[in-house]
Scaffold this active site. Sequence first.
Site, PDB file in Angstrom:
ATOM      1  N   MET A 112     -11.452 -99.894  16.797  1.00 42.06           N
ATOM      2  CA  MET A 112     -10.251 -99.628  15.671  1.00 42.06           C
ATOM      3  C   MET A 112      -8.781 -99.675  16.190  1.00 42.06           C
ATOM      4  O   MET A 112      -7.990-100.147  15.616  1.00 42.06           O
ATOM      5  CB  MET A 112     -10.611 -98.090  15.297  1.00 42.06           C
ATOM      6  CG  MET A 112     -12.029 -98.236  14.550  1.00 42.06           C
ATOM      7  SD  MET A 112     -12.620 -96.465  14.002  1.00 42.06           S
ATOM      8  CE  MET A 112     -11.318 -96.337  12.621  1.00 42.06           C
ATOM      9  N   GLU A 115      -7.550-103.130  16.415  1.00 44.97           N
ATOM     10  CA  GLU A 115      -7.060-103.651  15.215  1.00 44.97           C
ATOM     11  C   GLU A 115      -5.887-102.854  14.561  1.00 44.97           C
ATOM     12  O   GLU A 115      -5.158-103.586  14.044  1.00 44.97           O
ATOM     13  CB  GLU A 115      -8.387-103.471  14.180  1.00 44.97           C
ATOM     14  CG  GLU A 115      -8.332-104.213  13.098  1.00 44.97           C
ATOM     15  CD  GLU A 115      -7.940-105.924  13.046  1.00 44.97           C
ATOM     16  OE1 GLU A 115      -7.159-106.268  12.223  1.00 44.97           O
ATOM     17  OE2 GLU A 115      -8.357-106.285  13.908  1.00 44.97           O
ATOM     18  N   GLU A 116      -6.029-101.655  14.629  1.00 43.49           N
ATOM     19  CA  GLU A 116      -4.924-100.671  14.012  1.00 43.49           C
ATOM     20  C   GLU A 116      -3.563-100.942  14.570  1.00 43.49           C
ATOM     21  O   GLU A 116      -2.426-101.389  13.859  1.00 43.49           O
ATOM     22  CB  GLU A 116      -5.383 -99.201  14.156  1.00 43.49           C
ATOM     23  CG  GLU A 116      -6.445 -98.918  13.283  1.00 43.49           C
ATOM     24  CD  GLU A 116      -6.130 -98.806  11.840  1.00 43.49           C
ATOM     25  OE1 GLU A 116      -5.049 -98.980  11.284  1.00 43.49           O
ATOM     26  OE2 GLU A 116      -6.926 -98.428  11.086  1.00 43.49           O
ATOM     27  N   SER A 117      -3.342-100.935  16.061  1.00 41.74           N
ATOM     28  CA  SER A 117      -2.113-100.917  16.582  1.00 41.74           C
ATOM     29  C   SER A 117      -2.023-101.755  17.776  1.00 41.74           C
ATOM     30  O   SER A 117      -0.674-101.631  18.564  1.00 41.74           O
ATOM     31  CB  SER A 117      -1.801 -99.435  17.012  1.00 41.74           C
ATOM     32  OG  SER A 117      -2.550 -99.169  17.857  1.00 41.74           O
ATOM     33  N   TYR A 204     -10.492-106.207   7.702  1.00 43.45           N
ATOM     34  CA  TYR A 204     -10.343-105.155   8.612  1.00 43.45           C
ATOM     35  C   TYR A 204     -11.921-104.680   9.251  1.00 43.45           C
ATOM     36  O   TYR A 204     -11.839-104.584  10.312  1.00 43.45           O
ATOM     37  CB  TYR A 204      -9.729-103.823   7.961  1.00 43.45           C
ATOM     38  CG  TYR A 204      -9.624-102.553   9.010  1.00 43.45           C
ATOM     39  CD1 TYR A 204      -8.731-102.386   9.841  1.00 43.45           C
ATOM     40  CD2 TYR A 204     -10.597-101.792   8.615  1.00 43.45           C
ATOM     41  CE1 TYR A 204      -8.728-101.313  10.682  1.00 43.45           C
ATOM     42  CE2 TYR A 204     -10.688-100.584   9.335  1.00 43.45           C
ATOM     43  CZ  TYR A 204      -9.596-100.373  10.418  1.00 43.45           C
ATOM     44  OH  TYR A 204      -9.726 -99.158  11.144  1.00 43.45           O
TER      45      TYR A 204
END
Length: 217
Positions: A112, A115-117, A204
């Site tokens: 996560m 993928e997020e940051s 996502y």
Amino acid sequence: MQYTKRLRLPAAIMLASCLVSGGEFAALKTGRRLHVSRCEDRGLRLRLFTPGGCQIDLPASSVVRFEPDNMPAEPEPAGAKEIPGRKPLPLNTLIERLAAAAELPAELIHAMIAEESAHRADAVSSKGAVGLMQLMPRTAAMLAVDPHDPMENIRGGIDYLKRLMERYKGRSDQIVRALAAYNAGPSRVDQYDGIPPYAETRAYVRRVIDRFNAAHQ
């Protein structure tokens, strides 16, 4: 906690020995090495004790082997909070400890965050999401965390994911719904009774699960 079969979690491996003496390292599938002083075999899970007195519960399948303490400690990455008189925890160690406490796979949190940051503590999205786990200010306030602090950001993100997992407990696609809700909001997941028809959210969820599965190959 049981996770959806869509993730194809591998069966737990049985280690030949779980005896740790002095100071040794547990080598994980993720490539990380945890400094441990003792280990308890609990069947499908292992309880690792650190020299500092912390205990970490991990799936047995996540530990590849135990190694002697003959290598220097891993350097601390940038982004860990400085605390006067105390060395900051490496972010990887922090993720593993918080994930274990929430009974969530550390590999999922890593997927996560990637993928997020892209593991950037200073990341800010066009919508105002902040930090490693891209917390929106309202969500951070609800969780009572400072999203600009890497440790609190990760803690808050894991806490929020845990709440979403509990929300969809009993669903065959529990983790898929939780990830979709993390991205698009639980109201949208409830509205569409599953992943909402948003290209961003569907991409996502797919990419996070692909990253998670890649960590188990």
